[in-house]
Design a protein around this motif. Sequence first.
Motif, PDB file in Angstrom:
ATOM      1  N   ARG A  82       0.811  -1.215   0.000  1.00 17.06           N
ATOM      2  CA  ARG A  82       0.000   0.000   0.000  1.00 17.06           C
ATOM      3  C   ARG A  82       0.844   1.264   0.000  1.00 17.06           C
ATOM      4  O   ARG A  82       0.327   2.350   0.171  1.00 17.06           O
ATOM      5  CB  ARG A  82      -0.905   0.017   1.240  1.00 17.06           C
ATOM      6  N   VAL A  83       2.145   1.135  -0.194  1.00 14.85           N
ATOM      7  CA  VAL A  83       3.047   2.279  -0.083  1.00 14.85           C
ATOM      8  C   VAL A  83       3.384   2.809  -1.467  1.00 14.85           C
ATOM      9  O   VAL A  83       3.880   2.067  -2.311  1.00 14.85           O
ATOM     10  CB  VAL A  83       4.347   1.880   0.649  1.00 14.85           C
ATOM     11  N   PRO A  84       3.096   4.099  -1.754  1.00 14.10           N
ATOM     12  CA  PRO A  84       3.496   4.668  -3.045  1.00 14.10           C
ATOM     13  C   PRO A  84       5.009   4.800  -3.115  1.00 14.10           C
ATOM     14  O   PRO A  84       5.684   4.890  -2.084  1.00 14.10           O
ATOM     15  CB  PRO A  84       2.809   6.040  -3.043  1.00 14.10           C
ATOM     16  N   PRO A  85       5.570   4.847  -4.331  1.00  8.30           N
ATOM     17  CA  PRO A  85       7.032   4.922  -4.470  1.00  8.30           C
ATOM     18  C   PRO A  85       7.650   6.127  -3.783  1.00  8.30           C
ATOM     19  O   PRO A  85       8.771   6.060  -3.300  1.00  8.30           O
ATOM     20  CB  PRO A  85       7.228   4.969  -5.989  1.00  8.30           C
ATOM     21  N   CYS A  86       6.927   7.256  -3.729  1.00  9.74           N
ATOM     22  CA  CYS A  86       7.500   8.460  -3.146  1.00  9.74           C
ATOM     23  C   CYS A  86       7.645   8.360  -1.637  1.00  9.74           C
ATOM     24  O   CYS A  86       8.302   9.183  -1.014  1.00  9.74           O
ATOM     25  CB  CYS A  86       6.659   9.678  -3.515  1.00  9.74           C
ATOM     26  N   ALA A  87       6.999   7.369  -1.003  1.00  6.40           N
ATOM     27  CA  ALA A  87       7.080   7.205   0.443  1.00  6.40           C
ATOM     28  C   ALA A  87       8.053   6.094   0.809  1.00  6.40           C
ATOM     29  O   ALA A  87       7.913   5.457   1.849  1.00  6.40           O
ATOM     30  CB  ALA A  87       5.705   6.922   1.020  1.00  6.40           C
ATOM     31  N   ARG A  88       9.036   5.842  -0.025  1.00  6.51           N
ATOM     32  CA  ARG A  88       9.991   4.768   0.219  1.00  6.51           C
ATOM     33  C   ARG A  88      11.415   5.295   0.005  1.00  6.51           C
ATOM     34  O   ARG A  88      11.672   6.082  -0.904  1.00  6.51           O
ATOM     35  CB  ARG A  88       9.729   3.598  -0.731  1.00  6.51           C
ATOM     36  N   ALA A  89      12.337   4.851   0.838  1.00 10.76           N
ATOM     37  CA  ALA A  89      13.766   5.186   0.697  1.00 10.76           C
ATOM     38  C   ALA A  89      14.557   3.893   0.762  1.00 10.76           C
ATOM     39  O   ALA A  89      14.295   3.038   1.610  1.00 10.76           O
ATOM     40  CB  ALA A  89      14.205   6.151   1.791  1.00 10.76           C
ATOM     41  N   HIS A  90      15.526   3.763  -0.136  1.00  8.73           N
ATOM     42  CA  HIS A  90      16.292   2.522  -0.220  1.00  8.73           C
ATOM     43  C   HIS A  90      17.758   2.863  -0.463  1.00  8.73           C
ATOM     44  O   HIS A  90      18.084   3.817  -1.175  1.00  8.73           O
ATOM     45  CB  HIS A  90      15.771   1.641  -1.358  1.00  8.73           C
ATOM     46  N   ALA A  91      18.646   2.068   0.142  1.00  5.45           N
ATOM     47  CA  ALA A  91      20.079   2.260  -0.069  1.00  5.45           C
ATOM     48  C   ALA A  91      20.805   0.958   0.240  1.00  5.45           C
ATOM     49  O   ALA A  91      20.333   0.139   1.036  1.00  5.45           O
ATOM     50  CB  ALA A  91      20.631   3.386   0.809  1.00  5.45           C
TER      51      ALA A  91
END
Length: 651
Positions: A22-31
């Motif tokens: 349910r999470v849009p791409p703009c509400a995600r951080a990845h590294a």
Amino acid sequence: MGAIPTQREKDSRASDAPGSDRVPPCARAHAVLPGSSRAPGAARALLRAALAEWAELALPGAELLTERVTDDLTIVTSELVTNAVVHAGTDVELDCRLEETGAVVVEVTDHHPSRAPRAGAPEAPYERAEFAGGAQEYGRGLRLVATLAESWGITYRTGSKTVWAKLTATAGDLDTYPGESGLRVAEILAPEPARAERDRDWLNRGALSFLAEASDLLAGQLDEDLVAALAGQLIVPRLADWCAVWLEDDLMGRWGSPRATEADGGGGVAGWGADGITGPGPRLARVWHGSENLIEDLRQALDKEVPRLPDPPRSGPVPFPWPGEALGPHGLHGAALAYPLIAGGRPLGTLVIGRAGLLRFPDEVTGLVEDLGRRVALAISAARQYARQATISAVLQRGLLPGAVAEIPGVSSALVHEPCDKAGPSGDFYDLFPCGDGRWCFAIGDVQGKGPEAAVVIGLARPWLRLLAREGYAVAEVLDRLNQLLLDDATEAADAAARAFVGPVGPAGPADGPQTRFLSLLFGQLRPFDGGVQVTLASAGHPLPLLLGPDGGVRAVAQPQTLLGVVEDAVYTSEIIELRHGDTLLCVTDGVTERRSGSRQFDDGDGLAAALAGCAGLTAPLIAERIKRLVHEFGVRPPDDDLALLVLQAE
């Protein structure tokens, strides 16, 4: 805390925690973070940037991210990443996402699934400030996560393991009265009473493997400053909070009494006497602290406290003044010990360790550091011996090669000379010099073997080449006389002297008698004339030179003949060719032709001729550079033989 919840899955999903779809791409951080001590700090920075971005975009749920939630998220993220780095030791993937309900899910994935996260199990001793920025111990990681998170869990997949935690605005809410949350977190982070006992258990079980790994790491290091740096990283944070290494001047024989200077008010130490001679004193080569922001202050404090060790130096630690305020408010008191670094009865420096909050180091730690110090001293001694040998070899190498190459009218030249062993003289040599009457001579040769033994032969051959050529001997006559010289008793005596210098090598030593040293040589004489250059040359067991024409045609010139120093009555002959405008003569040693890539050699199938044919139209320096590059690129590994090449081009 109860048992760690785990779930095992065989299918691959986009994420592990509930609600990820349910999470849009703009509400995600990845590294992807490296598995090092810098990973927790990078993870905290990434989380703060993501939270700030979500608040700026006014994403659903971002309004619920209070300052307390942000602090809890920072702690949880730091602990999960630290846990993965310490117990898995692989690169770490960090994924943070914001749900519309205001919940934030943090996932940390490592690639060592066989190592489960630690909960109540014993943690590695002393490892704290390097990962937590000096603020806290991380040994309580998952207990803290369980306290602050609404839910958390572990997902195993093939080749990876993910630990996730979900935090909400109400999760971990302990504020039944002001300050209770801080007290609860402090209780979770407080050291456990059994810590010293666990430290002792690790020292008893892991000391031998630690010393074995340290020996492997230090072995083969050829730079004393790198050895000092590795010593600091081995000790901190496992055995101490900080470490410093002083190195004595390599020329000093032993420690003497410290001498004070006026600038120190009579109490400073400028140097240590050595047999009545005062030197500049030890230099502070390395300072290491688990918290990087304390290193510079610690270095400045230690610069004023040069170790005063007993004379004569003896093994074993001695107390060292605590640097006090340099370690901040949490490091005002502690214990520090200085260990002399001695190898072969010669003092090489001092190793100092310190740990805050101790009255004295445990005996197990002092004994382990003393054993490690012996290995550090041996590594420093070996590095210095290598440095001395490399310096001697460099000076010797400069004496074996011409200081300057002669400029020949109407001829452009280029040289490449690369010794394989930087610590020993090369067996390849070259020369290009005037010999009078409008003539110039060139030589490129290769002596059997390397090191001092080869240097002796080169030291005889090159001056004799110049002398005979300048005395007017023809090319073939020079080779005849040089062959006799190499078979002479004087050469054998010089060879034996070189072998005595380095000691016996292999099963045969100097007592087995003088060893014959042979030489392959390409020698030529240049005489410019109108329209070109006349070249008289002869090859004695050397790779034949190649002639490149302006049209790209390549052919070998000269005839193969016997090596110098092998057959006493050998008679050599020479040939004459002419270099016209645009013609190029390439001369190389067998480091070029026999460069290997597996079972293949560079010159298989006339590989060198093909490479030279592709250089048509290039200048002499460009041809030399291109051939060198092709030789290096031919094999995966670096060349295992000396390399030399000479390019002569008629202008």
